[in-house]
Scaffold this active site. Structure first.
Site: not given
Length: 512
Positions: A99, A174, A198
């Site tokens: 990420k 996210s 997330s």
């Protein structure tokens, strides 16, 4: 010519600082204060000349490249690169995506935000070092939402991330890009972050396995923070076995993150073959029937829960009334805490002794002169957080943190009698991405509509995993399993038994 970086203020500059603090000095008193500050500024310049205390970067790498649109149809990759560890170790031959809120030294990182574009970290996050030490290969950085503030996949400055099961639909956020690249089969493993769901939200939307470990089990060192008590990072994978394998590599103290309480990694994969027999599973009634719940999603998850009975587990329905109040507790902590730490505190804030990535702090601080570029989801959070901190003194943040203890006890009381809690990860399946010119109300709805069951466990710190358990209208449904603190093994035991027993893509509501 002065070599001092920290400049000694003029009387006029010090007068401005005094006014900001509400101090009224005579000119003579202000001059006296200024004179007494001279040794302090000499000390600061001595501090400036000392080398920073940062972990070394040990593996060679290139800065990578932004992928062409043809090789990035789903918008999931930010940078593609290849950074490899030794040719041995638990992760030998495995490719892992990161990420893009995780520091990979020498490789660009923007955390989904236009105001961070151009930042290049000077350290590797601890999780990166551990992956490389275990023989893994970092395949690149995946798109995430604008400073990670969205449960939908439509707020990143690089554009939307599409669901691997249906173009034009949300991949969840996210950790949107991480879920999408695993769901597409481009890598078997990725890392995500979780402050309100997330990891688990995109795992549910994309039909993969996403674990939010117990808070502090995996070091957050070198990952852009949001709120110290909510920050988690963890594995997102195509299989339960790979999830357990990656956690074996990631877990354990690093000596740099004071949120870690000394828990060591365990041989999690040993739990995978134990089956679900004699597990006691509590289906939490309050996890179903939210105002935004799709009845078909609730039905698929209830059917999946019943399947555990066929695996010789005990499955009962229980009530945890505090669960429905947990979202309000989380909201106060997330809105006020993130506003004060991530934004006004330049990412790191004050009052802890973990690793500060000072290059990130310096770069991020420039958001103030570009604040209009922030996403609507982040602006909305900051409006609430700043209002509550300045008008209500942070009272409700403090009260919410106190109430976390009551919320944790409510779950722990059930977990004293059961091994796992079970509920839908999300009340819905993936929704359509908003159009580029969508009204603010729709942008905000698509960012926050799915949080009803996930956010509570970021506050209480219990480990929680989303695993795919069926389909509704061709889109994956996620089932969430929650265990006692540091009992990830039991989650893996149940998830592996379920994974072996069914083809989740063939499961629809009413089928058993």
């Amino acid at each position: 010519m002065s070599l001092n970086t920290v400049k000694f203020p003029t009387l006029e500059q010090l007068s401005e600082v005094a006014a900001e603090l509400g101090f009224a000095f005579t000119e003579a008193d202000l001059a006296a204060h200024r004179e007494w500050l001279l040794p302090a500024f000499e000390a600061y310049n001595g501090l400036d000349r000392m080398p920073d205390e940062l972990p070394p970067v040990t593996y060679p790498r290139l800065p990578g490249r932004r992928p062409d649109p043809e090789e990035n149809r789903y918008g999931a990759w930010y940078v593609k690169t290849e950074v490899s560890g030794p040719a041995s170790g638990k992760l030998r031959g495995k490719k892992i995506a990161l990420k893009d809120n995780i520091c990979l030294a020498g490789v660009p990182m923007m955390n989904g935000a236009s105001t961070m574009e151009g930042y290049v970290p000077d350290i590797d996050a601890t999780v990166v070092t551990r992956i490389l030490d275990a023989g893994g290969t970092i395949a690149g950085k995946t798109v995430c939402e604008y400073f990670c503030f969205s449960g939908g996949s439509h707020t990143s400055a690089t554009g939307p991330v599409h669901n691997p099961h249906r173009m034009g639909y949300s991949a969840g956020g996210s950790s949107s890009g991480s879920a999408a690249v695993v769901g597409l089969g481009e890598v078997p493993m990725a890392l995500g972050g979780d402050q309100g769901g997330s990891i688990r939200i995109p795992a549910s939307f994309c039909g993969i396995y996403g674990l939010k470990p117990t808070h502090g089990l995996v070091p957050y060192t070198g990952i852009m923070p949001i709120e110290l008590t909510l920050d988690h990072t963890g594995p997102m994978t195509a299989t339960v076995e790979d999830n357990a394998l990656l956690l074996e590599v990631l877990a354990g103290p690093d000596g740099l993150d004071p949120r870690q309480y000394g828990a060591a990694a365990k041989p999690y994969r040993e739990a995978l073959g134990r089956g679900a027999a004699r597990l006691r599973i509590a289906v939490v009634e309050e996890g179903f029937g939210h105002a935004q719940s799709l009845p078909q999603v609730d039905a698929v998850v209830r059917d999946a829960a019943e399947r555990f009975k066929g695996l010789d587990a005990t499955v009962d329905t229980v009530s945890v009334p505090m669960h429905r109040l947990g979202s309000a507790i989380w909201l106060a902590i997330a809105a006020e805490g993130a506003t004060m730490q991530m934004m006004l505190g330049n990412g790191f804030g004050f009052n802890w002794q973990g690793l500060y990535v000072t290059s990130m702090l310096d770069f991020h601080s420039a958001w103030r002169i570009r604040a209009d570029e922030l996403s609507d989801s982040l602006k909305n959070t900051m409006l609430l957080g700043h209002y509550m901190v300045t008008r209500y003194r942070g009272h409700y943040y403090a009260k919410a943190q106190n109430l976390v203890r009551r919320l944790r006890r409510a779950y722990d009381e059930i977990l004293s009698r059961y091994d796992l809690l079970l509920m839908p990860t999300l009340p819905m399946v993936a929704t359509p991405l908003p159009e580029a010119n969508a009204p603010v109300a729709q942008i905000l709805q698509r960012a926050y509509e799915m949080l009803a069951n996930t956010a509570q466990f970021d506050c209480t710190h219990h480990p929680a995993m989303s695993l795919p358990c069926g389909m509704v209208d061709g889109l994956p449904v996620g089932m969430m399993l929650v265990a006692k603190a540091f009992d990830e093994e039991t989650i893996y035991r149940a998830a592996a038994a379920f994974e072996r027993s069914v083809d989740w893509k063939s499961l629809k509501a009413g089928q058993r």
